[in-house]
Write a protein that holds these residues in place. Structure first.
Motif, mmCIF file in Angstrom:
data_model
loop_
_atom_site.group_PDB
_atom_site.id
_atom_site.type_symbol
_atom_site.label_atom_id
_atom_site.label_comp_id
_atom_site.label_asym_id
_atom_site.label_seq_id
_atom_site.Cartn_x
_atom_site.Cartn_y
_atom_site.Cartn_z
ATOM 1 N N ALA A 335 12.611 -13.207 6.383
ATOM 2 C CA ALA A 335 13.924 -13.854 6.281
ATOM 3 C C ALA A 335 14.966 -12.985 6.955
ATOM 4 O O ALA A 335 15.078 -11.790 6.650
ATOM 5 C CB ALA A 335 14.277 -14.085 4.816
ATOM 6 N N HIS A 336 15.741 -13.582 7.862
ATOM 7 C CA HIS A 336 16.802 -12.879 8.578
ATOM 8 C C HIS A 336 18.148 -13.479 8.180
ATOM 9 O O HIS A 336 18.368 -14.686 8.307
ATOM 10 C CB HIS A 336 16.602 -12.993 10.095
ATOM 11 N N LEU A 337 19.062 -12.645 7.690
ATOM 12 C CA LEU A 337 20.393 -13.115 7.320
ATOM 13 C C LEU A 337 21.278 -13.207 8.562
ATOM 14 O O LEU A 337 21.324 -12.276 9.364
ATOM 15 C CB LEU A 337 21.031 -12.157 6.304
ATOM 16 N N LYS A 338 21.980 -14.346 8.699
ATOM 17 C CA LYS A 338 22.837 -14.579 9.857
ATOM 18 C C LYS A 338 24.116 -15.280 9.420
ATOM 19 O O LYS A 338 24.158 -15.952 8.381
ATOM 20 C CB LYS A 338 22.121 -15.456 10.891
ATOM 21 N N ASP A 339 25.163 -15.141 10.243
ATOM 22 C CA ASP A 339 26.402 -15.878 9.988
ATOM 23 C C ASP A 339 26.221 -17.359 10.286
ATOM 24 O O ASP A 339 26.777 -18.218 9.614
ATOM 25 C CB ASP A 339 27.545 -15.306 10.826
ATOM 26 N N SER A 345 20.761 -11.511 14.062
ATOM 27 C CA SER A 345 20.387 -11.182 12.692
ATOM 28 C C SER A 345 21.230 -10.012 12.179
ATOM 29 O O SER A 345 21.399 -9.004 12.853
ATOM 30 C CB SER A 345 18.899 -10.818 12.631
ATOM 31 N N LYS A 346 21.784 -10.171 10.970
ATOM 32 C CA LYS A 346 22.557 -9.090 10.354
ATOM 33 C C LYS A 346 21.623 -8.099 9.664
ATOM 34 O O LYS A 346 21.877 -6.899 9.654
ATOM 35 C CB LYS A 346 23.539 -9.667 9.334
ATOM 36 N N MET A 347 20.559 -8.607 9.079
ATOM 37 C CA MET A 347 19.586 -7.750 8.407
ATOM 38 C C MET A 347 18.375 -8.585 7.996
ATOM 39 O O MET A 347 18.445 -9.814 7.925
ATOM 40 C CB MET A 347 20.188 -7.088 7.170
ATOM 41 N N ILE A 348 17.278 -7.911 7.738
ATOM 42 C CA ILE A 348 16.100 -8.559 7.174
ATOM 43 C C ILE A 348 16.252 -8.563 5.657
ATOM 44 O O ILE A 348 16.608 -7.550 5.059
ATOM 45 C CB ILE A 348 14.804 -7.833 7.573
ATOM 46 N N TYR A 349 15.988 -9.710 5.047
ATOM 47 C CA TYR A 349 16.061 -9.818 3.591
ATOM 48 C C TYR A 349 14.650 -9.764 3.024
ATOM 49 O O TYR A 349 13.785 -10.564 3.380
ATOM 50 C CB TYR A 349 16.740 -11.118 3.180
ATOM 51 N N PHE A 350 14.422 -8.804 2.136
ATOM 52 C CA PHE A 350 13.137 -8.693 1.454
ATOM 53 C C PHE A 350 13.199 -9.522 0.171
ATOM 54 O O PHE A 350 14.223 -9.530 -0.517
ATOM 55 C CB PHE A 350 12.833 -7.230 1.139
ATOM 56 N N PHE A 364 14.361 -18.435 8.151
ATOM 57 C CA PHE A 364 13.010 -18.151 7.668
ATOM 58 C C PHE A 364 12.020 -18.311 8.815
ATOM 59 O O PHE A 364 12.022 -19.322 9.523
ATOM 60 C CB PHE A 364 12.628 -19.104 6.535
ATOM 61 N N LYS A 365 11.178 -17.308 8.993
ATOM 62 C CA LYS A 365 10.141 -17.354 10.014
ATOM 63 C C LYS A 365 8.791 -17.137 9.348
ATOM 64 O O LYS A 365 8.652 -16.284 8.465
ATOM 65 C CB LYS A 365 10.369 -16.282 11.076
ATOM 66 N N TRP A 421 15.914 -23.039 9.098
ATOM 67 C CA TRP A 421 17.217 -22.515 8.724
ATOM 68 C C TRP A 421 17.601 -23.027 7.338
ATOM 69 O O TRP A 421 17.311 -24.175 6.982
ATOM 70 C CB TRP A 421 18.271 -22.955 9.735
ATOM 71 N N ALA A 422 18.241 -22.163 6.538
ATOM 72 C CA ALA A 422 18.717 -22.573 5.214
ATOM 73 C C ALA A 422 20.069 -21.923 4.947
ATOM 74 O O ALA A 422 20.294 -20.761 5.301
ATOM 75 C CB ALA A 422 17.720 -22.180 4.133
ATOM 76 N N ASP A 423 20.975 -22.673 4.318
ATOM 77 C CA ASP A 423 22.282 -22.152 3.940
ATOM 78 C C ASP A 423 22.223 -21.536 2.541
ATOM 79 O O ASP A 423 21.335 -21.855 1.745
ATOM 80 C CB ASP A 423 23.332 -23.265 3.951
ATOM 81 N N THR A 424 23.177 -20.656 2.249
ATOM 82 C CA THR A 424 23.270 -20.057 0.922
ATOM 83 C C THR A 424 24.579 -20.506 0.293
ATOM 84 O O THR A 424 25.647 -20.063 0.704
ATOM 85 C CB THR A 424 23.223 -18.521 1.010
ATOM 86 N N GLY A 425 24.493 -21.357 -0.723
ATOM 87 C CA GLY A 425 25.722 -21.914 -1.258
ATOM 88 C C GLY A 425 25.893 -21.845 -2.758
ATOM 89 O O GLY A 425 26.989 -22.095 -3.271
ATOM 90 N N TYR A 426 24.823 -21.510 -3.510
ATOM 91 C CA TYR A 426 24.900 -21.592 -4.961
ATOM 92 C C TYR A 426 24.425 -20.296 -5.616
ATOM 93 O O TYR A 426 23.437 -19.691 -5.186
ATOM 94 C CB TYR A 426 24.025 -22.742 -5.477
ATOM 95 N N LEU A 427 25.118 -19.909 -6.667
ATOM 96 C CA LEU A 427 24.707 -18.757 -7.445
ATOM 97 C C LEU A 427 23.342 -19.004 -8.075
ATOM 98 O O LEU A 427 23.071 -20.084 -8.582
ATOM 99 C CB LEU A 427 25.732 -18.486 -8.554
ATOM 100 N N GLY A 428 22.481 -17.983 -8.050
ATOM 101 C CA GLY A 428 21.200 -18.093 -8.744
ATOM 102 C C GLY A 428 20.048 -17.547 -7.938
ATOM 103 O O GLY A 428 20.216 -17.010 -6.841
#
Length: 462
Positions: A335-339, A345-350, A364-365, A421-428
């Motif tokens: 998973a790569h975090l992007k704007d 890519s801003k960073m790899i998310y583990f 997500f790749k 691609w997936a957006d991040t919009g909700y707490l949890g």
């Protein structure tokens, strides 16, 4: 994903190497493990000296030796979670509040408390010699300490059979909470897959285990200050939630993690990774929803502070596993975090490693290999989004859960690849589930899951 894995091999393999290194290091250790009745007089002078050297250089966590000369698990854990460097062993106070020593100043500051206690240790003293009991208990405590350090926790105190740790990762409450939960989960896994089987091999009673309690106190609810007098003092945290973590540890089942209501709400943890605690009473299962004793508030009403058992098997399956090997049957998910989709890519998310800021996106790749008989088929990848938590439920029908099926492409190296691609919009804690299908949507590779914590990482600053 039943085994806990890291970038340097499985955690159980790493811990076994540590135990084996201790066992081989001296006749002292091997004799103690095998003997139910032990006396230093029964060993030769040479063996006794080797034993002393072993105890001081290997078993002592404050020996000053590099971490890899202890159990050596910190490097592997930190690599698996994308954490740089190695933390040095320290104990007492907390680095963020050491400046309060020898002052009368009090300071508010959030804290995540983790209590761990060895269950069944009193019985050991009846069966084994003091030297044997020391080695058994110290092996467990050392493994716990190194795991705490691996997750950026701070060992505040060792109290006989128990360890108290504080987590304030990067001064961000949600990251501290995630680190503490991951730490507790790893310690349980170490007990289940490494320590318990090893002790069984050595003939040590199966009654030994651990209990872990974890809870979170927000900034306004925690006071840091120095107790005692100069030269006989301690800087520590005072909070209802520190006390609750201790009570949770006392009530946790063997080799389980019990969480408090506050940390559950902070991360909005989903029910799918939690359980209700039950106890046997008069031959019946009794539900224990609240922390006991259930104190009364100022108006005389029960507080009804809730407690939650972490479902170990379900949560451990979400934590980092190694990259896929050259064998088929595994799906590697990165998973790569992007704007946005077109940004670098801003960073790899583990997986389940830290909180992701809302309004970022995740690319997500996936990469996988198929058996030869499936190579000529049209291959597709199903990306299935599962959102959890109150914000998702309130914002969209079916919590905005959805799925997409995309075509996979094979590369010259023989691996298939696809992305989503997936957006991040909700707490949890949310999930991307990935499976591989043929053209008729028949499953070629079973679904694997990737967990992502989403929220405001700057919830707490100090």
């Amino acid at each position: 994903m039943s085994k806990l894995k890291g970038a340097y091999g499985s955690i159980d393999e790493i811990l076994k190497q540590g135990f084996d290194r201790e066992r081989r290091s001296s006749e002292f250790f091997e004799s103690v493990q095998k003997a139910k009745s032990f006396s230093l007089d029964s060993l030769s002078a040479e063996s006794y000296q080797v034993g002393l050297e072993s105890a001081s250089s290997i078993l002592n966590v404050n020996s000053g030796l590099p971490q890899e000369q202890n159990f050596g698990i910190q490097k592997s854990i930190r690599k698996a979670f994308g954490k740089p460097g190695i933390n040095e062993p320290k104990i007492g106070g907390h680095p963020d509040f050491d400046y309060l020593a020898d002052t009368k100043t009090l300071k508010n500051g959030f804290n995540v408390s983790l209590f761990i206690d060895i269950k069944g240790s009193t019985k050991l003293g009846v069966t084994y010699s003091a030297e044997t009991v020391f080695l058994i208990k110290n092996a467990i405590i050392r493994a716990a300490i190194e795991t705490i350090q691996a997750f950026d926790g701070h060992v505040h105190r060792i109290m006989g059979d128990a360890v108290l740790a504080f987590f304030r990762s990067d001064k961000k409450a949600r990251n501290a909470a995630i680190d503490a939960i991951n730490c507790g989960t790893y310690i349980v896994q170490v007990m289940n897959e490494v320590v318990k089987p090893y002790f069984t091999e050595q003939g040590i009673e199966d009654d030994v285990g651990i209990r872990i309690g974890i809870d979170y106190g927000k900034k306004e609810a925690v006071i840091w200050g120095m107790y005692g007098y100069s030269g006989a003092s301690e800087v520590t945290a005072t909070s209802y939630y520190v006390d609750i973590a201790a009570k949770l540890q006392q009530k946790a089942p063997k080799n389980r993690v019990l969480l408090g209501q506050s940390i559950k709400e902070l991360l909005d943890l989903p029910d799918k990774i939690l359980e209700t605690r039950y106890v046997q009473s008069n031959g019946e299962k009794v539900k224990k929803e609240f922390v006991e004793p259930n104190y009364l508030d100022a108006s005389g009403k029960p507080i009804n502070y809730k407690q939650y058992l972490l479902n170990h098997e379900k949560y451990i399956a979400l934590l980092p596993s190694p990259s896929i090997s050259n064998s088929s049957g595994n799906i590697e998910i990165t998973a790569h975090l992007k704007d946005d989709k077109n940004s670098p890519s801003k960073m790899i998310y583990f997986p389940c490693s830290q909180v992701v800021k809302k309004r970022l996106g995740i690319d997500f790749k996936v990469k996988f290999e198929l058996p030869k008989q499936d190579l000529n088929k049209d291959v597709r990848v199903r990306f299935r989004v599962e959102n959890t938590g109150a914000e998702a439920r309130e914002a969209a029908e079916n919590s905005d859960n959805h799925e997409n099926v995309v075509e996979a492409h094979i590369s010259d190296d023989g691996y298939y690849r696809a992305s989503q691609w997936a957006d991040t919009g909700y707490l949890g804690l949310h999930f991307m589930h990935v499976s591989v299908l043929d053209e008729n949507r028949r499953t070629l590779l079973q679904e694997e899951s990737f967990g992502v914590f989403i929220g405001d990482p700057l919830l707490e600053i100090n």
